[in-house]
Design a protein around this motif. Structure first.
Motif, PDB file in Angstrom:
ATOM      1  N   ARG A 441      -0.665  -1.004  -1.834  1.00  0.00           N
ATOM      2  CA  ARG A 441      -1.175  -2.308  -2.277  1.00  0.00           C
ATOM      3  C   ARG A 441      -0.776  -2.576  -3.722  1.00  0.00           C
ATOM      4  O   ARG A 441      -0.384  -3.703  -4.077  1.00  0.00           O
ATOM      5  CB  ARG A 441      -2.694  -2.348  -2.121  1.00  0.00           C
ATOM      6  CG  ARG A 441      -3.181  -2.348  -0.678  1.00  0.00           C
ATOM      7  CD  ARG A 441      -4.672  -2.629  -0.605  1.00  0.00           C
ATOM      8  NE  ARG A 441      -5.476  -1.610  -1.280  1.00  0.00           N
ATOM      9  CZ  ARG A 441      -5.976  -0.525  -0.676  1.00  0.00           C
ATOM     10  NH1 ARG A 441      -5.743  -0.308   0.615  1.00  0.00           N
ATOM     11  NH2 ARG A 441      -6.715   0.330  -1.364  1.00  0.00           N
ATOM     12  N   LYS A 442      -0.886  -1.554  -4.550  1.00  0.00           N
ATOM     13  CA  LYS A 442      -0.542  -1.707  -5.964  1.00  0.00           C
ATOM     14  C   LYS A 442       0.916  -2.100  -6.120  1.00  0.00           C
ATOM     15  O   LYS A 442       1.260  -3.033  -6.869  1.00  0.00           O
ATOM     16  CB  LYS A 442      -0.817  -0.398  -6.700  1.00  0.00           C
ATOM     17  CG  LYS A 442      -0.283  -0.322  -8.134  1.00  0.00           C
ATOM     18  CD  LYS A 442      -0.560   1.051  -8.720  1.00  0.00           C
ATOM     19  CE  LYS A 442       0.071   1.205 -10.102  1.00  0.00           C
ATOM     20  NZ  LYS A 442       1.548   1.271 -10.041  1.00  0.00           N
ATOM     21  N   GLU A 443       1.787  -1.418  -5.423  1.00  0.00           N
ATOM     22  CA  GLU A 443       3.214  -1.674  -5.610  1.00  0.00           C
ATOM     23  C   GLU A 443       3.647  -2.987  -4.955  1.00  0.00           C
ATOM     24  O   GLU A 443       4.582  -3.622  -5.428  1.00  0.00           O
ATOM     25  CB  GLU A 443       4.020  -0.483  -5.091  1.00  0.00           C
ATOM     26  CG  GLU A 443       3.768   0.752  -5.951  1.00  0.00           C
ATOM     27  CD  GLU A 443       4.593   1.959  -5.583  1.00  0.00           C
ATOM     28  OE1 GLU A 443       4.826   2.805  -6.471  1.00  0.00           O
ATOM     29  OE2 GLU A 443       5.009   2.072  -4.411  1.00  0.00           O
ATOM     30  N   THR A 444       2.964  -3.402  -3.895  1.00  0.00           N
ATOM     31  CA  THR A 444       3.238  -4.718  -3.313  1.00  0.00           C
ATOM     32  C   THR A 444       2.863  -5.821  -4.301  1.00  0.00           C
ATOM     33  O   THR A 444       3.608  -6.795  -4.487  1.00  0.00           O
ATOM     34  CB  THR A 444       2.468  -4.900  -2.006  1.00  0.00           C
ATOM     35  OG1 THR A 444       2.918  -3.935  -1.053  1.00  0.00           O
ATOM     36  CG2 THR A 444       2.684  -6.303  -1.440  1.00  0.00           C
ATOM     37  N   ALA A 445       1.722  -5.656  -4.945  1.00  0.00           N
ATOM     38  CA  ALA A 445       1.307  -6.641  -5.950  1.00  0.00           C
ATOM     39  C   ALA A 445       2.310  -6.693  -7.097  1.00  0.00           C
ATOM     40  O   ALA A 445       2.703  -7.780  -7.554  1.00  0.00           O
ATOM     41  CB  ALA A 445      -0.083  -6.299  -6.471  1.00  0.00           C
ATOM     42  N   GLU A 446       2.762  -5.522  -7.550  1.00  0.00           N
ATOM     43  CA  GLU A 446       3.726  -5.478  -8.653  1.00  0.00           C
ATOM     44  C   GLU A 446       5.064  -6.088  -8.251  1.00  0.00           C
ATOM     45  O   GLU A 446       5.718  -6.758  -9.067  1.00  0.00           O
ATOM     46  CB  GLU A 446       3.897  -4.033  -9.115  1.00  0.00           C
ATOM     47  CG  GLU A 446       2.654  -3.487  -9.813  1.00  0.00           C
ATOM     48  CD  GLU A 446       2.726  -2.001 -10.078  1.00  0.00           C
ATOM     49  OE1 GLU A 446       1.891  -1.500 -10.854  1.00  0.00           O
ATOM     50  OE2 GLU A 446       3.619  -1.327  -9.500  1.00  0.00           O
ATOM     51  N   ASP A 447       5.472  -5.862  -6.999  1.00  0.00           N
ATOM     52  CA  ASP A 447       6.710  -6.491  -6.520  1.00  0.00           C
ATOM     53  C   ASP A 447       6.613  -8.014  -6.564  1.00  0.00           C
ATOM     54  O   ASP A 447       7.613  -8.702  -6.787  1.00  0.00           O
ATOM     55  CB  ASP A 447       7.015  -6.043  -5.086  1.00  0.00           C
ATOM     56  CG  ASP A 447       7.543  -4.621  -5.024  1.00  0.00           C
ATOM     57  OD1 ASP A 447       7.986  -4.103  -6.062  1.00  0.00           O
ATOM     58  OD2 ASP A 447       7.491  -4.028  -3.917  1.00  0.00           O
ATOM     59  N   ASN A 448       5.406  -8.515  -6.351  1.00  0.00           N
ATOM     60  CA  ASN A 448       5.179  -9.962  -6.382  1.00  0.00           C
ATOM     61  C   ASN A 448       4.777 -10.459  -7.760  1.00  0.00           C
ATOM     62  O   ASN A 448       4.361 -11.616  -7.908  1.00  0.00           O
ATOM     63  CB  ASN A 448       4.100 -10.335  -5.355  1.00  0.00           C
ATOM     64  CG  ASN A 448       4.546 -10.086  -3.925  1.00  0.00           C
ATOM     65  OD1 ASN A 448       5.717 -10.285  -3.586  1.00  0.00           O
ATOM     66  ND2 ASN A 448       3.629  -9.634  -3.084  1.00  0.00           N
ATOM     67  N   PHE A 453      -5.241  -4.692  -7.939  1.00  0.00           N
ATOM     68  CA  PHE A 453      -6.677  -4.475  -8.058  1.00  0.00           C
ATOM     69  C   PHE A 453      -6.941  -3.249  -8.921  1.00  0.00           C
ATOM     70  O   PHE A 453      -6.220  -2.253  -8.863  1.00  0.00           O
ATOM     71  CB  PHE A 453      -7.307  -4.289  -6.677  1.00  0.00           C
ATOM     72  CG  PHE A 453      -7.317  -5.530  -5.829  1.00  0.00           C
ATOM     73  CD1 PHE A 453      -8.044  -6.647  -6.215  1.00  0.00           C
ATOM     74  CD2 PHE A 453      -6.589  -5.570  -4.641  1.00  0.00           C
ATOM     75  CE1 PHE A 453      -8.051  -7.783  -5.444  1.00  0.00           C
ATOM     76  CE2 PHE A 453      -6.595  -6.707  -3.861  1.00  0.00           C
ATOM     77  CZ  PHE A 453      -7.323  -7.826  -4.263  1.00  0.00           C
ATOM     78  N   TRP A 454      -8.017  -3.296  -9.677  1.00  0.00           N
ATOM     79  CA  TRP A 454      -8.367  -2.190 -10.583  1.00  0.00           C
ATOM     80  C   TRP A 454      -8.536  -0.890  -9.815  1.00  0.00           C
ATOM     81  O   TRP A 454      -8.044   0.155 -10.230  1.00  0.00           O
ATOM     82  CB  TRP A 454      -9.661  -2.532 -11.329  1.00  0.00           C
ATOM     83  CG  TRP A 454     -10.108  -1.428 -12.245  1.00  0.00           C
ATOM     84  CD1 TRP A 454      -9.718  -1.215 -13.535  1.00  0.00           C
ATOM     85  CD2 TRP A 454     -11.033  -0.380 -11.938  1.00  0.00           C
ATOM     86  NE1 TRP A 454     -10.332  -0.107 -14.061  1.00  0.00           N
ATOM     87  CE2 TRP A 454     -11.158   0.432 -13.094  1.00  0.00           C
ATOM     88  CE3 TRP A 454     -11.781  -0.048 -10.801  1.00  0.00           C
ATOM     89  CZ2 TRP A 454     -11.987   1.542 -13.136  1.00  0.00           C
ATOM     90  CZ3 TRP A 454     -12.602   1.071 -10.844  1.00  0.00           C
ATOM     91  CH2 TRP A 454     -12.703   1.848 -11.993  1.00  0.00           C
ATOM     92  N   LEU A 459      -6.895   4.712  -8.201  1.00  0.00           N
ATOM     93  CA  LEU A 459      -6.565   5.665  -7.136  1.00  0.00           C
ATOM     94  C   LEU A 459      -5.123   6.147  -7.260  1.00  0.00           C
ATOM     95  O   LEU A 459      -4.821   7.315  -6.989  1.00  0.00           O
ATOM     96  CB  LEU A 459      -6.792   5.027  -5.765  1.00  0.00           C
ATOM     97  CG  LEU A 459      -8.260   4.851  -5.345  1.00  0.00           C
ATOM     98  CD1 LEU A 459      -8.360   3.993  -4.093  1.00  0.00           C
ATOM     99  CD2 LEU A 459      -8.906   6.212  -5.103  1.00  0.00           C
ATOM    100  N   ALA A 460      -4.227   5.256  -7.678  1.00  0.00           N
ATOM    101  CA  ALA A 460      -2.815   5.641  -7.824  1.00  0.00           C
ATOM    102  C   ALA A 460      -2.628   6.729  -8.865  1.00  0.00           C
ATOM    103  O   ALA A 460      -1.664   7.507  -8.800  1.00  0.00           O
ATOM    104  CB  ALA A 460      -1.976   4.420  -8.172  1.00  0.00           C
ATOM    105  N   LYS A 461      -3.546   6.815  -9.811  1.00  0.00           N
ATOM    106  CA  LYS A 461      -3.433   7.835 -10.856  1.00  0.00           C
ATOM    107  C   LYS A 461      -3.562   9.249 -10.285  1.00  0.00           C
ATOM    108  O   LYS A 461      -3.086  10.207 -10.887  1.00  0.00           O
ATOM    109  CB  LYS A 461      -4.487   7.607 -11.938  1.00  0.00           C
ATOM    110  CG  LYS A 461      -4.250   6.351 -12.769  1.00  0.00           C
ATOM    111  CD  LYS A 461      -5.358   6.159 -13.794  1.00  0.00           C
ATOM    112  CE  LYS A 461      -5.126   4.885 -14.609  1.00  0.00           C
ATOM    113  NZ  LYS A 461      -6.217   4.662 -15.594  1.00  0.00           N
TER     114      LYS A 461
END
Length: 472
Positions: A441-448, A453-454, A459-461
């Motif tokens: 989800r994080k990387e999809t948002a960054e691609d766009n 989301f916080w 969690l990615a950390k």
């Protein structure tokens, strides 16, 4: 049973291509009890490099290699063929092993790339090895600047082989306008991984190593001499090397929390040399983006385009299931990534897809040692999806341990056993799913170019802490 109803054995693309060049080669299983100086269990890169390096140092040694299938049929023959280094993992290595050792391991990983190229030339291994370097890129604004900290560290110690390229040069060399930033290092290559593995097998046999394929290890007795039990015979060995990588977990449960088995999924096109030339992909350089679970791609000498993506299937209880030995179940995800990176090739079908099992350690680096402190049994695993070149280092380490040498290899920081442990099941798998989906989800948002989301960012950390985001 009618043969049409039998399940066909799946052979990954690279390995199928390699076996086609061995029409008169037949596997030899072990049928009779034998005694040997050294038994190496596992006929992939690590095991074969160890056998070769031992023979080169002490030709009189009697060395046996066994593999439960064909040599190179595991991870060695089905990876993406990206020969990368540990240079971008300098920061992690410094924390784990200290500054001096981190510098040495960076240099050793770059030396490995050139040493393998020299070896292939010396022994006439046509593994399609192209020493055209690698390009690490950013494909969105969130990824930009991700290389700056490690570049500063490498510059400080004068071991930086990387150079930042201009934006236009990056896009042209990478064959895609998606890339916004790029760093190039000449100390990298691409290779047909199965041809390399089968070439190492041939050279090992020429040096006098006895290789028995279709010979799985069923049990091991640690008495002296060590006894390896196979279906039809026993092997009595003075020394044993366990070079099973991800398959180590099937026989040695003490390592089940030391690594996590995760898939890397790959697709390859039919031959499209003119289309690739038009995109700008004109040589064998590898291209790696800056995701946590990276995309990686490169062309082949016959004009195909291979694209892979890490971090898809996480094995529950670290069991190697049928998922790892069939066409990729993540083909739609690969297609989505392919179309995004190469919009001009959206209609280009895949010739094949496949999956490989990566034994990812808590640090993202391999570890070596003596099994249960047994002086005559050594092991190595945990390459974490970055082992095509590094298995040459693994071979150096294991050969030095077997010969009980006191040198830079036997005493290096990697010879310390596991450096950490994942939680027990089912906590590990549930946690892995939470983190994986958050990263997606994080990387999809960054691609766009949107703010993730916080909670997904937090969690990615956990992936960073587990050594997964240190630039492969």
């Amino acid at each position: 049973m009618d043969s049409s109803n039998q399940q066909k054995t799946f052979t990954p693309y690279w390995f199928s291509e390699a076996l086609a060049q061995e029409p008169n080669s037949y596997p030899i299983p072990l049928e009779n009890d034998i005694q040997t100086d050294i038994c190496i269990v596992g006929g992939g890169y690590t095991g074969l490099w160890t056998a070769i390096l031992l023979k080169q140092q002490q030709p009189e040694l009697d060395i046996v290699v066994i593999d439960k299938g064909l040599c190179g049929s595991g991870a060695s023959g089905r990876n993406g063929g990206c020969m990368l280094t540990w240079s971008t993992k300098y920061t992690s290595m410094k924390k784990l092993y200290g500054e001096q050792e981190a510098v040495r391991l960076v240099k050793a990983s770059e030396q490995a790339v050139y040493a393998i190229d020299d070896f292939c030339r010396e022994y006439n291994i046509d593994a399609q090895l192209r020493l055209n370097g690698t390009l690490y890129t950013a494909t969105n604004s969130a990824q930009q600047g991700g290389m700056d900290a490690v570049m500063a560290q490498l510059d400080k110690h004068q071991i930086n082989s990387w150079q930042q390229w201009q934006h236009e040069h990056v896009q042209q060399a990478a064959g895609s306008a998606l890339h916004r930033e790029g760093f190039f290092s000449p100390a990298a290559a691409s290779v047909q991984p199965a041809l390399l593995a089968r070439g190492l097998k041939r050279v090992a046999e020429q040096l006098g190593v006895k290789i028995y394929e279709n010979t799985p290890m069923e049990a091991i007795s640690t008495d002296s001499p060590v006894t390896i039990t196979t279906p039809n015979a026993d092997i009595f060995a003075n020394k044993v090397v366990l070079a099973l990588n991800a398959w180590m977990l099937e026989k040695f449960p003490q390592f089940k929390r030391s690594v996590v088995l995760v898939s890397s999924d790959m697709a390859i096109t039919e031959q499209i040399p003119q289309k690739l030339f038009e995109t700008g992909l004109k040589d064998g350089k590898t291209v790696i983006d800056s995701r946590i679970f990276v995309h990686y791609y490169r062309s082949t000498p016959d004009g195909r385009l291979m694209l892979g993506k890490g971090g898809n299937h996480f094995a529950f209880a670290n069991k190697i299931s049928a998922v790892f030995d069939q066409p990729s179940r993540y083909t739609p995800l690969l297609r989505q990534s392919f179309n995004r990176i190469f919009p001009s090739l959206q209609q280009q079908p895949f010739a094949a897809t496949w999956t490989g099992a990566s034994d990812r350690s808590t640090t993202g680096l391999p570890f070596f040692g003596h099994l249960n402190n047994h002086k005559d049994i050594v092991y190595g695993l945990g390459y974490s999806g970055n082992g095509v070149a590094q298995t040459w280092i693994g071979g150096q380490i294991l050969a030095s341990l077997v010969l009980e040498q006191q040198n830079q290899w036997s005493q290096c920081g990697l010879v310390s056993g596991p450096k950490g442990y994942f939680p027990p099941e089912p906590i590990r798998w549930i946690g892995a799913m939470l983190v994986r989906n958050a990263i997606r989800r994080k990387e999809t948002a960054e691609d766009n170019e949107q703010q993730p989301f916080w909670i997904d960012m937090q969690l990615a950390k956990f992936a960073n802490a587990a050594g997964k985001a240190d630039k492969r």
